[in-house]
Motif scaffolding. Structure first.
Motif, short mmCIF file in Angstrom:
data_model
loop_
_atom_site.label_atom_id
_atom_site.label_comp_id
_atom_site.label_asym_id
_atom_site.label_seq_id
_atom_site.Cartn_x
_atom_site.Cartn_y
_atom_site.Cartn_z
N TYR A 139 30.56 17.93 69.70
CA TYR A 139 31.06 18.54 68.46
C TYR A 139 30.88 17.59 67.28
CZ TYR A 139 34.48 19.65 64.86
OH TYR A 139 35.09 19.87 63.65
N LEU A 140 31.22 16.32 67.46
CA LEU A 140 31.09 15.36 66.38
C LEU A 140 29.63 15.11 66.01
CD1 LEU A 140 33.87 12.80 67.41
CD2 LEU A 140 33.90 14.35 65.45
N PHE A 141 28.76 15.00 67.01
CA PHE A 141 27.33 14.86 66.74
C PHE A 141 26.82 16.04 65.90
CE2 PHE A 141 26.28 11.51 69.96
CZ PHE A 141 25.39 10.80 69.17
N ASP A 142 27.12 17.26 66.35
CA ASP A 142 26.68 18.45 65.64
C ASP A 142 27.20 18.47 64.20
OD1 ASP A 142 25.14 19.62 67.64
OD2 ASP A 142 26.83 20.72 68.49
N SER A 143 28.46 18.08 64.05
CA SER A 143 29.08 18.12 62.72
C SER A 143 28.45 17.09 61.79
CB SER A 143 30.59 17.86 62.85
OG SER A 143 31.21 18.86 63.64
N ILE A 144 28.18 15.89 62.30
CA ILE A 144 27.55 14.85 61.48
C ILE A 144 26.15 15.28 61.06
CG2 ILE A 144 26.64 12.50 61.47
CD1 ILE A 144 29.04 11.72 63.25
N VAL A 145 25.37 15.78 62.03
CA VAL A 145 24.01 16.24 61.71
C VAL A 145 24.06 17.35 60.66
CG1 VAL A 145 22.00 17.46 62.63
CG2 VAL A 145 22.98 15.56 63.90
N ASP A 146 25.00 18.26 60.79
CA ASP A 146 25.12 19.36 59.84
C ASP A 146 25.45 18.86 58.44
OD1 ASP A 146 25.22 22.29 59.37
OD2 ASP A 146 27.31 21.88 58.89
#
Length: 298
Positions: A139-146
């Motif tokens: 979730y954190l990876f996806d959020s940072i990339v977004d």
């Protein structure tokens, strides 16, 4: 596997290697955040990277598929949901394996401005594969990339907050069985150099005298500084590294006990066996049998 256009577009600040189907953001992305160096997403099944090392920490997260990594010739297999961490100075490489679609997130960072976290990360042992049980890291990876991709209002603050969340969560995952923690002060440069050296070449014959000569620091000053920064004396730290790597080699490889003793630079298999039994209560051969049996039972 989703098409590249399903989720990611290519912002001006991203470097997209179309031939390898990999998106990599070099940071800061027009922002002023020094600890996070880059973040990337691998989007293909045949990914692989040759042996290399760098002067920062790197975290990989396997979203789907199977693969492998090595650190200084020690092999780690990874699959969906696994985390894999390397420290500064450690030679490592990796690749996808099998026929399943492979998707990998990776993150490069330094902790020079985060005193307590820097020590906690250096204390992580040789067992580098852990599971993201609740999918919070994903979730954190996806959020940072977004946030990096969209560059919304106050993105810098949002990324910094999520990045710190990610760093702390990783420490908690790797140290789930470790009740202790240290609010340490910033590591001295010479201690970082020594830690990088010890982790890049784990061996039983490292000693304070040789290290003090190599790094141009008196033995007494080295012993005092290391204990003050790391909470244990340097001899104990070296032994812990050797024991950690020995356990890994016994569990995860078919190397003979003799070969493992040689890898760790023990003077003989007898010396290694005494060392291992003294610190685990079990001879190396018996430790291997017990761990093979426990894997079969699971």
């Amino acid at each position: 596997m989703p098409k590249q256009s399903d989720k990611f577009s290519t912002p001006k600040n991203a470097h997209l290697m179309e031939s390898e189907r990999e998106i990599r953001f070099e940071l800061p992305f027009e922002m002023d955040f020094e600890n996070l160096s880059y973040i990337g997403v691998v989007l293909h099944e045949t990914w692989g990277v040759n042996e290399h090392h760098h002067e920062h920490f790197e975290l990989c997260y396997v979203e789907s598929g199977q693969g492998w990594f090595t650190i200084n010739d020690s092999l780690y297999t990874v699959s969906k949901g696994d985390l894999f961490l390397t420290k500064p100075g450690e030679s490592h490489q990796g690749a996808a394996s099998g026929e399943l679609p492979f998707r990998l997130y990776y993150l490069g960072f330094n902790l020079e401005q985060m005193r307590s976290l820097e020590i906690e990360y250096y204390r992580i042992g040789f067992n580098r594969v852990e599971k993201d049980e609740n999918h919070f890291i994903k979730y954190l990876f996806d959020s940072i990339v977004d946030e990096v991709r969209m560059k919304r209002q106050l993105s810098k603050m949002m990324v910094e907050g999520m990045f710190i969340q990610l760093l702390v969560t990783i420490v908690r995952i790797y140290n789930a069985d470790n009740k202790g923690h240290t609010e340490g002060r910033k590591l001295a440069t010479v201690i970082i150099d020594i830690l990088n050296y010890l982790h890049s070449d784990i061996r039983a014959d490292h000693n304070v005298a040789d290290l003090s000569q190599r790094f141009h620091i008196s033995r007494s000053h080295l012993a005092r500084e290391f204990k003050q920064h790391m909470g244990v004396n340097i001899g104990v730290y070296i032994r812990s590294l050797c024991l950690d790597k020995a356990k890994h080699l016994l569990r995860e490889t078919n190397e003979s006990v003799c070969a493992i003793a040689e890898t760790l630079n023990f003077t003989s298999i007898h010396t290694f066996s005494i060392f291992f039994k003294r610190h685990t209560g079990t001879p190396p051969v018996e430790y291997r049998k017990q761990n093979i049996c426990s894997k079969v039972v699971k």
